[in-house]
Write a protein that holds these residues in place. Sequence first.
Motif, mmCIF file in Angstrom:
data_model
loop_
_atom_site.group_PDB
_atom_site.id
_atom_site.type_symbol
_atom_site.label_atom_id
_atom_site.label_comp_id
_atom_site.label_asym_id
_atom_site.label_seq_id
_atom_site.Cartn_x
_atom_site.Cartn_y
_atom_site.Cartn_z
ATOM 1 N N ILE A 102 0.848 -1.176 0.000
ATOM 2 C CA ILE A 102 0.000 0.000 0.000
ATOM 3 C C ILE A 102 0.891 1.236 0.000
ATOM 4 O O ILE A 102 1.774 1.370 0.856
ATOM 5 N N LEU A 103 0.689 2.124 -0.971
ATOM 6 C CA LEU A 103 1.411 3.391 -1.034
ATOM 7 C C LEU A 103 0.506 4.432 -0.400
ATOM 8 O O LEU A 103 -0.554 4.750 -0.937
ATOM 9 N N LEU A 104 0.920 4.962 0.726
ATOM 10 C CA LEU A 104 0.009 5.703 1.598
ATOM 11 C C LEU A 104 0.442 7.147 1.842
ATOM 12 O O LEU A 104 1.523 7.398 2.378
ATOM 13 N N ASP A 105 -0.427 8.072 1.449
ATOM 14 C CA ASP A 105 -0.225 9.474 1.796
ATOM 15 C C ASP A 105 -0.815 9.711 3.190
ATOM 16 O O ASP A 105 -1.795 9.072 3.575
ATOM 17 N N ILE A 106 -0.228 10.626 3.953
ATOM 18 C CA ILE A 106 -0.716 10.891 5.310
ATOM 19 C C ILE A 106 -1.904 11.836 5.298
ATOM 20 O O ILE A 106 -2.906 11.615 5.984
ATOM 21 N N ASN A 107 -1.815 12.913 4.502
ATOM 22 C CA ASN A 107 -2.892 13.901 4.457
ATOM 23 C C ASN A 107 -3.938 13.501 3.428
ATOM 24 O O ASN A 107 -3.677 13.536 2.226
ATOM 25 N N LEU A 108 -5.134 13.143 3.897
ATOM 26 C CA LEU A 108 -6.196 12.689 3.005
ATOM 27 C C LEU A 108 -7.499 13.416 3.317
ATOM 28 O O LEU A 108 -7.760 13.764 4.473
ATOM 29 N N PRO A 109 -8.330 13.639 2.309
ATOM 30 C CA PRO A 109 -9.660 14.190 2.578
ATOM 31 C C PRO A 109 -10.457 13.233 3.468
ATOM 32 O O PRO A 109 -10.619 12.061 3.131
ATOM 33 N N GLY A 110 -10.887 13.714 4.624
ATOM 34 C CA GLY A 110 -11.710 12.895 5.497
ATOM 35 C C GLY A 110 -10.971 12.163 6.591
ATOM 36 O O GLY A 110 -11.593 11.497 7.426
ATOM 37 N N GLY A 111 -9.645 12.261 6.610
ATOM 38 C CA GLY A 111 -8.927 11.559 7.672
ATOM 39 C C GLY A 111 -7.432 11.502 7.436
ATOM 40 O O GLY A 111 -6.909 12.055 6.467
ATOM 41 N N SER A 112 -6.741 10.803 8.329
ATOM 42 C CA SER A 112 -5.282 10.704 8.277
ATOM 43 C C SER A 112 -4.842 9.310 7.851
ATOM 44 O O SER A 112 -5.431 8.305 8.250
ATOM 45 N N GLY A 113 -3.786 9.278 7.033
ATOM 46 C CA GLY A 113 -3.213 8.002 6.643
ATOM 47 C C GLY A 113 -2.691 7.216 7.837
ATOM 48 O O GLY A 113 -2.664 5.984 7.819
ATOM 49 N N LEU A 114 -2.290 7.916 8.885
ATOM 50 C CA LEU A 114 -1.820 7.229 10.091
ATOM 51 C C LEU A 114 -2.953 6.439 10.744
ATOM 52 O O LEU A 114 -2.724 5.370 11.314
ATOM 53 N N ASP A 115 -4.188 6.954 10.644
ATOM 54 C CA ASP A 115 -5.333 6.215 11.174
ATOM 55 C C ASP A 115 -5.612 4.957 10.346
ATOM 56 O O ASP A 115 -6.065 3.941 10.878
ATOM 57 N N LEU A 116 -5.330 5.025 9.058
ATOM 58 C CA LEU A 116 -5.463 3.830 8.224
ATOM 59 C C LEU A 116 -4.447 2.772 8.652
ATOM 60 O O LEU A 116 -4.743 1.577 8.666
ATOM 61 N N ARG A 145 -3.358 2.415 11.649
ATOM 62 C CA ARG A 145 -3.904 1.865 12.900
ATOM 63 C C ARG A 145 -4.971 0.808 12.608
ATOM 64 O O ARG A 145 -5.059 -0.223 13.303
ATOM 65 N N GLU A 146 -5.783 1.043 11.588
ATOM 66 C CA GLU A 146 -6.809 0.066 11.213
ATOM 67 C C GLU A 146 -6.174 -1.223 10.704
ATOM 68 O O GLU A 146 -6.620 -2.325 11.029
ATOM 69 N N LEU A 147 -5.127 -1.089 9.894
ATOM 70 C CA LEU A 147 -4.415 -2.273 9.403
ATOM 71 C C LEU A 147 -3.857 -3.089 10.559
ATOM 72 O O LEU A 147 -3.956 -4.322 10.589
ATOM 73 N N LYS A 148 -3.268 -2.386 11.515
ATOM 74 C CA LYS A 148 -2.677 -3.053 12.674
ATOM 75 C C LYS A 148 -3.754 -3.718 13.521
ATOM 76 O O LYS A 148 -3.595 -4.856 13.979
ATOM 77 N N LYS A 149 -4.875 -3.026 13.735
ATOM 78 C CA LYS A 149 -5.961 -3.560 14.547
ATOM 79 C C LYS A 149 -6.554 -4.819 13.923
ATOM 80 O O LYS A 149 -6.893 -5.776 14.629
ATOM 81 N N ASN A 150 -6.661 -4.818 12.585
ATOM 82 C CA ASN A 150 -7.228 -5.959 11.869
ATOM 83 C C ASN A 150 -6.196 -7.017 11.513
ATOM 84 O O ASN A 150 -6.507 -7.980 10.820
ATOM 85 N N LYS A 151 -4.946 -6.803 11.975
ATOM 86 C CA LYS A 151 -3.856 -7.756 11.755
ATOM 87 C C LYS A 151 -3.636 -8.059 10.278
ATOM 88 O O LYS A 151 -3.343 -9.191 9.891
#
Length: 224
Positions: free
Chosen positions: A48-62, A64-70
């Motif tokens: 996944i190529l991930l930008d941090i600044n996104l409309p509607g939220g932060s890439g860092l929160d994404l 966190r979701e990946l980590k939470k869902n293993k």
Amino acid sequence: MKILLIEDERSLSESIVACLNQEGFVCETAGTYSNALQKIESFDYDCILLDINLPGGSGLDLLRELKKNKKMDGVLIISAKNALEDKITGLQLGADDYLPKPFHLSELVARTTAIIRRRNSGGNNLLQFKELLIDTLSKTVSVNNKLVELTRKEYQLLLYFAYNKGRVISKNAIAEHLWGDETESAANLDFIYTHIKNLRRKLLVAGCGDYIQSVYGMGYRLSS
């Protein structure tokens, strides 16, 4: 290999997709936080190529979701934010690498390839399976040291099997991994059988054992 590009800058996104497609990757895109979240929850990606600044939220929160869902997808952060804190946070949350903007597309490809290679083969660009040898650096396949001419999709299909050796892979998983969003317009998945048949035939002609096996009602696997 299947890539998800999460980037809201359209011109940059189009340039990256064109470059990755030329290198043989299947690339899907998401331009907002909600769209990206839907994709990472529904599908698996090699990177996944991930930008941090996104409309509607932060890439860092994404992350966190990946980590939470293993989820085990590789992650390369690509962001104009070059703050040390963001870089450290991203790596702590499970990102594999961090590439600040602006960057050369060739470096992006190299880093993406390196992440996939580390995750799937311990960093080794040579994958050996009995008399079959795959060189992920030169993107070549040989049987008993004799090169086998494969199409781009046949090579990607064989590499996907090699990375998942012994695992049964469904037709849907193969289609999503090698064709991405294009499969949504397909009337059926018969083309998967055609590609596998052609790949098996070329390997057999080259003297390779018939290791790609059909598992009735489930899919295919590479097994001895």
